[in-house]
Design a protein around this motif. Sequence first.
Motif, PDB file in Angstrom:
ATOM      1  N   GLN A 105     -50.601  26.208   9.164  1.00 47.63           N
ATOM      2  CA  GLN A 105     -49.486  25.288   8.911  1.00 47.63           C
ATOM      3  C   GLN A 105     -49.652  23.954   9.626  1.00 47.63           C
ATOM      4  N   ALA A 108     -50.331  21.242   7.145  1.00 44.30           N
ATOM      5  CA  ALA A 108     -49.378  21.187   6.036  1.00 44.30           C
ATOM      6  C   ALA A 108     -49.405  19.846   5.309  1.00 44.30           C
ATOM      7  N   SER A 112     -50.785  21.199   0.639  1.00 49.43           N
ATOM      8  CA  SER A 112     -50.167  21.277  -0.687  1.00 49.43           C
ATOM      9  C   SER A 112     -51.067  20.703  -1.782  1.00 49.43           C
ATOM     10  N   ALA A 124     -45.519  29.091   4.123  1.00 50.61           N
ATOM     11  CA  ALA A 124     -44.612  28.546   5.140  1.00 50.61           C
ATOM     12  C   ALA A 124     -43.567  29.592   5.533  1.00 50.61           C
ATOM     13  N   GLU A 125     -43.071  30.319   4.550  1.00 50.62           N
ATOM     14  CA  GLU A 125     -42.086  31.372   4.832  1.00 50.62           C
ATOM     15  C   GLU A 125     -42.711  32.501   5.646  1.00 50.62           C
ATOM     16  N   ARG A 128     -43.037  31.957   9.447  1.00 51.83           N
ATOM     17  CA  ARG A 128     -41.830  32.001  10.298  1.00 51.83           C
ATOM     18  C   ARG A 128     -41.662  33.299  10.997  1.00 51.83           C
TER      19      ARG A 128
END
Length: 128
Positions: A105, A108, A112, A124-125, A128
């Motif tokens: 990440q 980032a 993309s 990204a989820e 976490r």
Amino acid sequence: AVLEDRPAPVEPAGAPPGPEEAPELELWKVTEERLLPLVLKNLAGKPFPDVRFHVWHLLALIVRSRSAAYKMVPSAEMRDLLLDFTSETGAEARIAKHTFVVALQAHADWLSAYLDETVAGLLAEFAR
């Protein structure tokens, strides 16, 4: 442990590296050119569960380098494994894979461009 103690290389701003930086850059160059392909091949070959932790841990260290991440992310093996959230059955390997995704990440800003929006959002989820 060697890579843990070394900062990831920074994209050059035009000035050539000084003599004190040359060994560090050479270490990362060898890592990206020789070690990274072997690690990706190993991971795609579904190593024994007790080895998978070490492979993900090593990838989390290597991905700190932007140029290594550029080589890693487009890899079909890596994409398939990143999107298979059930690929790791052992707790240590799952944690190491999560550590890798968290480290990824850091890129980032350009990630993309290689991954569609849905995939980038899933990673990204997962981070976490």
